[in-house]
Every structure is written in C-alpha cells, then in structure tokens.
Design a protein around this motif. Structure first.
Motif, short mmCIF file in Angstrom:
data_model
loop_
_atom_site.label_atom_id
_atom_site.label_comp_id
_atom_site.label_asym_id
_atom_site.label_seq_id
_atom_site.Cartn_x
_atom_site.Cartn_y
_atom_site.Cartn_z
N ASP A 45 34.50 32.36 36.22
CA ASP A 45 33.05 32.51 36.16
C ASP A 45 32.66 33.97 36.38
N THR A 46 31.36 34.22 36.51
CA THR A 46 30.90 35.61 36.63
C THR A 46 31.36 36.28 37.92
N ALA A 47 31.63 35.52 38.96
CA ALA A 47 32.19 36.13 40.18
C ALA A 47 33.59 36.65 39.88
N GLY A 48 34.34 35.93 39.07
CA GLY A 48 35.66 36.40 38.65
C GLY A 48 35.55 37.64 37.79
N VAL A 49 34.55 37.66 36.91
CA VAL A 49 34.31 38.85 36.08
C VAL A 49 34.00 40.05 36.98
N GLN A 50 33.12 39.85 37.95
CA GLN A 50 32.75 40.94 38.86
C GLN A 50 33.96 41.46 39.63
N LEU A 51 34.84 40.56 40.03
CA LEU A 51 36.03 40.96 40.76
C LEU A 51 36.95 41.79 39.87
N LEU A 52 37.15 41.38 38.64
CA LEU A 52 37.98 42.16 37.71
C LEU A 52 37.33 43.50 37.39
N MET A 53 36.01 43.53 37.28
CA MET A 53 35.31 44.79 37.04
C MET A 53 35.46 45.75 38.23
N LEU A 54 35.39 45.21 39.44
CA LEU A 54 35.60 46.01 40.65
C LEU A 54 37.01 46.59 40.66
N ALA A 55 37.98 45.77 40.32
CA ALA A 55 39.37 46.24 40.28
C ALA A 55 39.54 47.33 39.23
N LYS A 56 38.91 47.16 38.07
CA LYS A 56 38.98 48.17 37.01
C LYS A 56 38.34 49.48 37.46
N ARG A 57 37.16 49.39 38.07
CA ARG A 57 36.45 50.58 38.58
C ARG A 57 37.28 51.29 39.63
N THR A 58 37.87 50.52 40.55
CA THR A 58 38.69 51.10 41.61
C THR A 58 39.92 51.79 41.04
N ALA A 59 40.57 51.14 40.09
CA ALA A 59 41.75 51.74 39.46
C ALA A 59 41.38 53.05 38.77
N THR A 60 40.31 53.05 38.01
CA THR A 60 39.88 54.24 37.29
C THR A 60 39.52 55.37 38.26
N ALA A 61 38.80 55.04 39.32
CA ALA A 61 38.38 56.04 40.31
C ALA A 61 39.56 56.68 41.04
N THR A 62 40.66 55.96 41.15
CA THR A 62 41.82 56.48 41.88
C THR A 62 42.91 56.98 40.94
N GLY A 63 42.62 57.04 39.65
CA GLY A 63 43.60 57.53 38.68
C GLY A 63 44.71 56.54 38.36
N HIS A 64 44.48 55.27 38.67
CA HIS A 64 45.46 54.24 38.38
C HIS A 64 45.07 53.51 37.09
N THR A 65 45.97 52.68 36.62
CA THR A 65 45.74 51.93 35.39
C THR A 65 45.76 50.44 35.70
N LEU A 66 44.80 49.71 35.14
CA LEU A 66 44.74 48.27 35.29
C LEU A 66 44.79 47.65 33.90
N ARG A 67 45.71 46.70 33.72
CA ARG A 67 45.83 45.99 32.44
C ARG A 67 45.70 44.50 32.69
N LEU A 68 44.96 43.83 31.82
CA LEU A 68 44.84 42.38 31.88
C LEU A 68 45.67 41.81 30.74
N THR A 69 46.46 40.79 31.04
CA THR A 69 47.31 40.18 30.03
C THR A 69 47.24 38.67 30.11
N GLY A 70 47.72 38.01 29.07
CA GLY A 70 47.85 36.56 29.07
C GLY A 70 46.55 35.81 29.25
N HIS A 71 45.49 36.29 28.68
CA HIS A 71 44.17 35.71 28.86
C HIS A 71 44.18 34.20 28.52
N SER A 72 43.89 33.37 29.50
CA SER A 72 43.81 31.92 29.29
C SER A 72 42.55 31.59 28.49
N ALA A 73 42.46 30.35 28.03
CA ALA A 73 41.28 29.92 27.25
C ALA A 73 39.98 30.12 28.03
#
Length: 96
Positions: A45-73
């Motif tokens: 749900d959207t809370a999950g989306v927000q969590l993934l967006m936070l992780a992406k923002r954090t990774a970008t801000a710290t010079g790290h890379t975040l990849r999402l794979t195996g997207h379920s239905a």
C-alpha cells in the motif's frame, strides 16, 4: 564496496512499515548498493511506497545505490497506478 540483497516477504503495508523502517534504513547505510527483492510481497500500500521512497532518498543522499527487483503482482499494480517505475529507475517487466 559492499553489496547485499534484502528480501521483503508478506506485507509491505501500514501494518508493517514501522517494523521494517529501521531494518531497511540500516541496510541502506550498511551497503554501498542495496538490492531489495520484492518478489514475495503479497500486500502493498501507500505506506509501503513511502517506505521505499524514504529508502531511495536516503540511499541517494548518502551516495549509495538502491535497486528494486522481483516486483510481485501487488507491487506492479501499485507502481502502475501511481506511475512510480521511473521514480525508482528500475526496469520492471510487465507480464504479457
């Protein structure tokens, strides 16, 4: 450079977001490249989306890379509904 996969199983919803937040952010901090496997996510749900967006923002801000794979239905459904595939920059293969 450290790289590690993280598999999320079951719900990635408001009911688990607080539980997963610390684990997810610690994994982002500990790995130069973090791959999150979403193939076992059964509810999303959207809370999950927000969590993934936070992780992406954090990774970008710290010079790290975040990849999402195996997207379920359920993940694909929400990503399509909210037009998020470009935000995360990961290739998503939609079923024919």
């Amino acid at each position: 450079m450290s790289t590690s996969p993280l598999r999320i199983e079951g719900e990635l919803t408001i009911y688990r977001a607080a539980e997963l937040k610390d684990t997810l952010l610690a994994a982002v901090a500990a790995n130069d490249t973090l791959e999150i496997d979403l193939s076992a996510v059964e509810e999303f749900d959207t809370a999950g989306v927000q969590l993934l967006m936070l992780a992406k923002r954090t990774a970008t801000a710290t010079g790290h890379t975040l990849r999402l794979t195996g997207h379920s239905a359920p993940v694909l459904d929400v990503f399509e509904l909210l037009d998020l595939s470009q935000h995360f920059g990961d290739p998503i293969v939609l079923p024919a």
